[in-house]
Write an enzyme that holds these catalytic residues in place. Structure first.
Site, PDB file in Angstrom:
ATOM      1  N   SER A   1      26.383  31.115  64.027  1.00 38.58           N
ATOM      2  CA  SER A   1      26.780  30.735  65.493  1.00 38.58           C
ATOM      3  C   SER A   1      27.900  31.881  65.675  1.00 38.58           C
ATOM      4  O   SER A   1      27.855  32.675  67.051  1.00 38.58           O
ATOM      5  CB  SER A   1      27.496  29.644  65.501  1.00 38.58           C
ATOM      6  N   GLY A   2      28.732  32.312  64.576  1.00 39.54           N
ATOM      7  CA  GLY A   2      29.776  33.306  64.808  1.00 39.54           C
ATOM      8  C   GLY A   2      29.219  34.817  65.047  1.00 39.54           C
ATOM      9  O   GLY A   2      29.587  35.445  65.850  1.00 39.54           O
TER      10      GLY A   2
ATOM     11  N   CYS B   1      32.957  21.087  58.978  1.00 42.59           N
ATOM     12  CA  CYS B   1      32.782  20.066  59.516  1.00 42.59           C
ATOM     13  C   CYS B   1      33.240  18.762  58.622  1.00 42.59           C
ATOM     14  O   CYS B   1      32.479  18.019  58.359  1.00 42.59           O
ATOM     15  CB  CYS B   1      31.367  19.757  60.181  1.00 42.59           C
TER      16      CYS B   1
ATOM     17  N   LYS C   1      36.974  23.924  59.625  1.00 40.71           N
ATOM     18  CA  LYS C   1      35.582  24.985  59.707  1.00 40.71           C
ATOM     19  C   LYS C   1      34.619  24.171  60.705  1.00 40.71           C
ATOM     20  O   LYS C   1      34.237  23.483  60.052  1.00 40.71           O
ATOM     21  CB  LYS C   1      35.061  25.109  58.260  1.00 40.71           C
TER      22      LYS C   1
ATOM     23  N   ALA D   1      33.311  24.324  67.058  1.00 41.31           N
ATOM     24  CA  ALA D   1      34.234  24.365  68.113  1.00 41.31           C
ATOM     25  C   ALA D   1      35.322  25.498  67.903  1.00 41.31           C
ATOM     26  O   ALA D   1      35.725  26.365  68.738  1.00 41.31           O
ATOM     27  CB  ALA D   1      35.053  23.060  68.367  1.00 41.31           C
TER      28      ALA D   1
ATOM     29  N   CYS E   1      36.572  18.246  66.288  1.00 42.50           N
ATOM     30  CA  CYS E   1      35.646  17.289  65.422  1.00 42.50           C
ATOM     31  C   CYS E   1      35.222  16.137  66.205  1.00 42.50           C
ATOM     32  O   CYS E   1      35.870  15.203  66.519  1.00 42.50           O
ATOM     33  CB  CYS E   1      35.937  17.010  64.492  1.00 42.50           C
TER      34      CYS E   1
END
Length: 439
Positions: free
Chosen positions: A42-43, A190, A333, A336, A368
């Protein structure tokens, strides 16, 4: 190397300056890019889309070996049977920004002194700027009996595409006994996910009439149920209402899958262990820094990418930046967090290119969505200081059906069509979502 000269001029702005970089490596490298991105998660994908706009597609490359890109936050619902694993996957080629070079290799070595990286197939790639988005490392092997224990039934993990469907099978096949859920004695991505699957499993067992035959147990290495008190208080209320057993400071050290036994150590009483029989076991594996970052000069003492927490620039190598789970940013981490970081990092780099001091600070925003049933979510949002940083004009510590719909249906769409295209993100992604909905 005009870009590096600009960085050398940054002393007057307060940004770390470049004074020691060697620039001769470009001639000997197999490839050279102005912006090189390591990692296609994602990053990495969101930043490559943003960097394409800054540098031009032909000047940006992404090093990523996997042919498949996964939206991992949905795996919580896959493990509970509410979504399919196929819904979490896309071909990497379909999410790679058009025109950006995709290097289908693994990173083997990073040499920031020479501005080069080496891949597992022997390629040397030089860069002017580097973004590291390599994620973290799962360590199932640090638990005795794993990963081979996953070959047995009744055990799964929502943290891997290879094991997430095993969670759903274990839940479906549950008859009677202990349903055990774990949280390791390491940083995790997460941090709410290990208990989300507990709440969903409890809801499924109630729905199927098996709850009276089940003992639902959450063994966590942490001294608290959740790190932010406002949300933890609400979760404790749910735990009491649903008769869930929470054991703090219990760390999984062994799985005897053939006997359906899990062994936990008491972190407050070294040497004391307890054996739990299970009918279902969900394992959250120990996690650690990316091994390539850890073995490079870029890691901190623990091996995490050593960044300035405000601007996401490396503390020693000013043409190196980072995002996401591989970093030592002192926040949770989550996806979002990546969304929030992506806008800040893009701004940081764009200002450095103009020889100006970055003017946007990352405040540690993370979120979260704590799934508490098949129709409810507590939306936790907070900053570096653990202070709630909420989006909506309601008490987000209360369970919400709308927030569940957002988690299950809205956010995946925004991920594929917004974040990965570099079109969505910034401090408070949910806040931005609300603003979009008001337009």
């Amino acid at each position: 190397m005009a870009a590096l000269r600009r960085l050398q001029q940054c002393q007057s702005t307060g940004i770390t300056a470049v004074s020691h970089l060697h620039t001769s490596s470009r001639a000997s490298a197999d490839m050279h890019y102005k912006m090189l991105v390591l990692g296609g998660g994602s990053g990495g994908i969101s930043m490559s889309a943003r960097m394409k706009r800054l540098f031009g597609a032909e000047n940006v490359a992404v090093v990523e070996p996997s042919e498949t890109h996964y939206y991992q936050p949905i795996w919580t619902l896959v493990g509970a049977g509410a979504k399919t694993s196929a819904s979490s996957a896309r071909h990497t080629a379909s999410v790679m920004p058009a025109g950006v070079k995709w290097v289908k290799s693994k990173v083997q070595e990073i040499n920031p002194e020479n501005n080069t990286i080496r891949t597992d197939d022997g390629k040397e790639i030089s860069y002017e700027y580097l973004i590291i988005a390599l994620g973290l490392q799962l360590h199932f092997e640090k638990i005795k009996g794993l990963p081979e224990g996953f070959e047995h039934p009744k055990i799964g993990s929502n943290y891997s595409i290879q094991t997430v469907e095993k969670t759903w099978k274990a839940l479906k096949d549950f008859k009677a006994g202990n349903a055990v859920f774990t949280f390791p004695n390491t940083p995790v991505k997460c941090a709410g996910a290990p208990q989300k699957i507990m709440y969903l499993s409890d809801a499924y067992l109630r729905k199927t009439g098996k709850r009276n035959e089940a003992r639902v147990i959450y063994n966590t290495s942490l001294p608290v149920l959740f790190g932010i008190k406002k949300y933890a208080d609400s979760l404790w209320d749910i735990v009491k209402q649903r008769d869930l057993q929470i054991n703090l400071r219990q760390n999984l050290i062994e799985v005897r899958a053939d006997k359906q036994e899990a062994v936990f150590e008491n972190l407050d009483k070294p040497g004391e262990t307890t054996v739990f029989e299970y009918e279902m076991l969900h394992v959250t594996p120990p996690m650690g820094p990316n091994l390539i970052v850890k073995s490079s000069p870029l890691g901190d003492e623990a091996g995490w990418l050593d960044l300035d927490k405000d601007y996401l620039q490396h503390k020693k190598y000013p043409n190196v930046f980072g995002i996401g789970d591989c970093t030592n940013l002192p926040t949770a981490k989550t996806g979002a967090a990546v969304a929030a970081q992506s806008a800040v990092l893009s701004r940081t780099i764009s200002m450095i290119l103009k020889n100006q001091k970055p003017d946007k600070i990352y405040d540690g925003y993370t979120s979260c969505p704590l799934v508490t049933s098949y129709k409810s979510v507590i939306l936790a949002e907070f900053d570096y200081n653990g202070q709630p940083l909420e989006t909506f004009p309601i008490n987000q510590a209360k369970e919400s059906r709308i927030m569940y719909h957002m988690k299950a249906d809205v956010m995946p769409h925004l991920y594929w069509h917004g974040l990965l295209r570099g079109l969505w993100g910034g401090p408070g992604p949910y806040r931005k979502l609300m603003h979009l909905g008001m337009k």
